[in-house]
Design a protein around this motif. Structure first.
Motif, short mmCIF file in Angstrom:
data_model
loop_
_atom_site.label_atom_id
_atom_site.label_comp_id
_atom_site.label_asym_id
_atom_site.label_seq_id
_atom_site.Cartn_x
_atom_site.Cartn_y
_atom_site.Cartn_z
N ASP A 61 0.86 -1.18 0.00
CA ASP A 61 0.00 0.00 0.00
C ASP A 61 0.89 1.23 0.00
O ASP A 61 1.49 1.58 1.02
CB ASP A 61 -0.90 -0.02 1.23
CG ASP A 61 -1.82 1.19 1.31
OD1 ASP A 61 -1.92 1.91 0.31
OD2 ASP A 61 -2.42 1.39 2.37
N VAL A 63 -0.11 4.30 -0.73
CA VAL A 63 -0.91 5.52 -0.58
C VAL A 63 -0.81 5.98 0.87
O VAL A 63 -1.06 5.23 1.80
CB VAL A 63 -2.38 5.26 -0.95
CG1 VAL A 63 -3.22 6.51 -0.74
CG2 VAL A 63 -2.48 4.78 -2.39
N ALA A 64 -0.46 7.24 1.05
CA ALA A 64 -0.35 7.79 2.41
C ALA A 64 -1.76 8.06 2.95
O ALA A 64 -2.61 8.58 2.25
CB ALA A 64 0.46 9.08 2.40
N HIS A 65 -1.99 7.67 4.17
CA HIS A 65 -3.27 7.91 4.81
C HIS A 65 -3.34 9.35 5.31
O HIS A 65 -2.32 9.98 5.58
CB HIS A 65 -3.47 6.93 5.97
CG HIS A 65 -3.50 5.51 5.51
ND1 HIS A 65 -4.57 4.95 4.88
CD2 HIS A 65 -2.55 4.54 5.57
CE1 HIS A 65 -4.31 3.69 4.58
NE2 HIS A 65 -3.08 3.42 4.98
N GLU A 66 -4.56 9.86 5.44
CA GLU A 66 -4.71 11.23 5.93
C GLU A 66 -4.20 11.33 7.37
O GLU A 66 -4.35 10.41 8.16
CB GLU A 66 -6.18 11.63 5.90
CG GLU A 66 -6.69 11.95 4.52
CD GLU A 66 -8.09 12.56 4.58
OE1 GLU A 66 -8.37 13.33 5.52
OE2 GLU A 66 -8.87 12.24 3.69
N ASP A 67 -3.61 12.48 7.67
CA ASP A 67 -3.15 12.72 9.03
C ASP A 67 -4.35 12.89 9.95
O ASP A 67 -5.41 13.38 9.54
CB ASP A 67 -2.29 13.99 9.11
CG ASP A 67 -0.93 13.80 8.48
OD1 ASP A 67 -0.48 12.64 8.40
OD2 ASP A 67 -0.31 14.80 8.09
N LEU A 68 -4.18 12.48 11.18
CA LEU A 68 -5.22 12.71 12.18
C LEU A 68 -5.22 14.18 12.54
O LEU A 68 -4.19 14.85 12.47
CB LEU A 68 -4.95 11.86 13.42
CG LEU A 68 -4.99 10.35 13.22
CD1 LEU A 68 -4.56 9.62 14.48
CD2 LEU A 68 -6.38 9.91 12.81
#
Length: 78
Positions: A61, A63-68
């Motif tokens: 994976d 794809v970078a996840h959104e920051d909290l």
């Protein structure tokens, strides 16, 4: 890769290092079993270190996840 018994390696160490400096890899053996390898030293990049992990990009994976959202931090005065 050239294999050399430890006794020969001890006797011809400088010559072996010259071969390694020229780019060759040498396996040092004891009783026919490899106990060490002489390899040229060269700077490695992170891409080289992780190349095997990236060989099948479909399994990773990337794809970078959104920051909290940022959390409130209590002040030191409290």
């Amino acid at each position: 890769m050239k294999s050399v018994p430890i006794v020969e390696a001890k006797a011809h160490f400088s010559a072996l290092l010259a071969e390694v400096e020229a780019g060759k890899e040498i396996a040092v053996t004891r009783h026919g079993k490899v106990i060490a390898r002489l390899v040229p030293d060269y700077p490695r990049k992170a891409a080289e270190a992780f190349r095997d992990f990236w060989s099948d990009a479909n399994e990773i994976d990337l794809v970078a996840h959104e920051d909290l959202p940022a959390e409130d931090v209590p002040s030191l005065d409290d």
